[in-house]
Design a protein around this motif. Sequence first.
Motif, PDB file in Angstrom:
ATOM      1  N   VAL A  33      -1.795   3.258  -7.967  1.00 19.92           N
ATOM      2  CA  VAL A  33      -0.743   2.436  -8.571  1.00 19.92           C
ATOM      3  C   VAL A  33      -1.368   1.396  -9.499  1.00 19.92           C
ATOM      4  O   VAL A  33      -0.926   1.207 -10.641  1.00 19.92           O
ATOM      5  N   ARG A  34      -2.396   0.739  -9.053  1.00 20.58           N
ATOM      6  CA  ARG A  34      -3.027  -0.296  -9.879  1.00 20.58           C
ATOM      7  C   ARG A  34      -3.633   0.299 -11.143  1.00 20.58           C
ATOM      8  O   ARG A  34      -3.545  -0.294 -12.223  1.00 20.58           O
ATOM      9  N   ALA A  35      -4.216   1.497 -11.017  1.00 23.96           N
ATOM     10  CA  ALA A  35      -4.822   2.143 -12.182  1.00 23.96           C
ATOM     11  C   ALA A  35      -3.771   2.586 -13.200  1.00 23.96           C
ATOM     12  O   ALA A  35      -4.066   2.743 -14.386  1.00 23.96           O
ATOM     13  N   ALA A  92       0.811  -1.223   0.000  1.00 22.84           N
ATOM     14  CA  ALA A  92       0.000   0.000   0.000  1.00 22.84           C
ATOM     15  C   ALA A  92       0.841   1.269   0.000  1.00 22.84           C
ATOM     16  O   ALA A  92       0.341   2.349  -0.335  1.00 22.84           O
ATOM     17  N   ARG A  93       2.137   1.148   0.335  1.00 24.68           N
ATOM     18  CA  ARG A  93       2.991   2.328   0.398  1.00 24.68           C
ATOM     19  C   ARG A  93       3.845   2.501  -0.856  1.00 24.68           C
ATOM     20  O   ARG A  93       4.615   3.454  -0.957  1.00 24.68           O
ATOM     21  N   GLN A 112      -3.425  -5.507  -2.506  1.00 30.89           N
ATOM     22  CA  GLN A 112      -2.955  -4.657  -1.417  1.00 30.89           C
ATOM     23  C   GLN A 112      -2.266  -3.385  -1.905  1.00 30.89           C
ATOM     24  O   GLN A 112      -1.952  -2.504  -1.108  1.00 30.89           O
ATOM     25  N   PHE A 113      -2.018  -3.271  -3.228  1.00 32.86           N
ATOM     26  CA  PHE A 113      -1.406  -2.064  -3.756  1.00 32.86           C
ATOM     27  C   PHE A 113      -2.428  -0.932  -3.800  1.00 32.86           C
ATOM     28  O   PHE A 113      -3.632  -1.163  -3.901  1.00 32.86           O
ATOM     29  N   ASP A 114      -1.920   0.287  -3.730  1.00 34.29           N
ATOM     30  CA  ASP A 114      -2.783   1.466  -3.762  1.00 34.29           C
ATOM     31  C   ASP A 114      -3.573   1.521  -5.070  1.00 34.29           C
ATOM     32  O   ASP A 114      -3.083   1.123  -6.127  1.00 34.29           O
ATOM     33  N   GLY A 155       6.098 -10.069  -6.097  1.00 33.25           N
ATOM     34  CA  GLY A 155       5.436  -9.117  -5.216  1.00 33.25           C
ATOM     35  C   GLY A 155       4.025  -8.785  -5.658  1.00 33.25           C
ATOM     36  O   GLY A 155       3.181  -8.384  -4.833  1.00 33.25           O
ATOM     37  N   PHE A 156       3.747  -8.969  -6.944  1.00 36.42           N
ATOM     38  CA  PHE A 156       2.418  -8.626  -7.447  1.00 36.42           C
ATOM     39  C   PHE A 156       1.393  -9.728  -7.218  1.00 36.42           C
ATOM     40  O   PHE A 156       0.235  -9.593  -7.629  1.00 36.42           O
TER      41      PHE A 156
END
Length: 232
Positions: free
Chosen positions: A180-182, A152-153, A175-177, A169-170
């Motif tokens: 970032v995902r967009a 998330a950071r 859990q990613f922001d 990691g993906f």
Amino acid sequence: MPSYLLALDASSSECSAALIRAEGEARECLARCEHTPRAHTQRLLPMVDEVLGEAGITPAALDAIAYGHGPGSFTGLRIAAGAAQGLAFGLDCPLVGVSTLEALALQAHRRFHFRHLVTALDARMSEVYVAAWHCQDDVPTLLDQEAVVAPARVALPGYETDWVGVGSGFTLWEQFDDVVRASMSQHLCDLEPRAEEMAWVGLRAFEAGTGQAPIDVQPVYLRNDVAWKKPA
């Protein structure tokens, strides 16, 4: 007279070795890679023997050794560093430490022609090892400091582009922001660092004169790095 660089990696569930023969502008790479989550110590040095045998040379012909210095599995990093250090001491040749995140970026760039990449490896404890890269002509350029953070950071460099995420990691994608995902057109979870790309990165560094003495070998764990702090 050709020069030879050997590369070793045991930073993930894959174990790999690669050998580059360089003569003038000509480059040839021989590589081995196996999925061996708990057998790195048994397979790494036999792989070295295999690529040397295929090239028809002995270890004495090596001019430099590259190794995956991290981040990654603590045990795996020590295995690769120890093997590289032992070989370099015995052969009196320089060592080149290569970032696993850079090797992963180069792999994705060479295989899929991606240019703007975020490489992330699962660091356990709900964190990822992460870095952002711009890749062009087989050269990844680091855009921000490598770090270990909660997904998330993770933040992208401050300009808009078509990002691709690569690495284990993906698997923590949700859990990613949201921002970032967009910003990512796709993410590939199944690529892992390999000695083949470390050999190419290591050769460039060796030819630039940045090899180290074997005594200076030091894995890069990142978890001791306090540049990015966890939330309180």
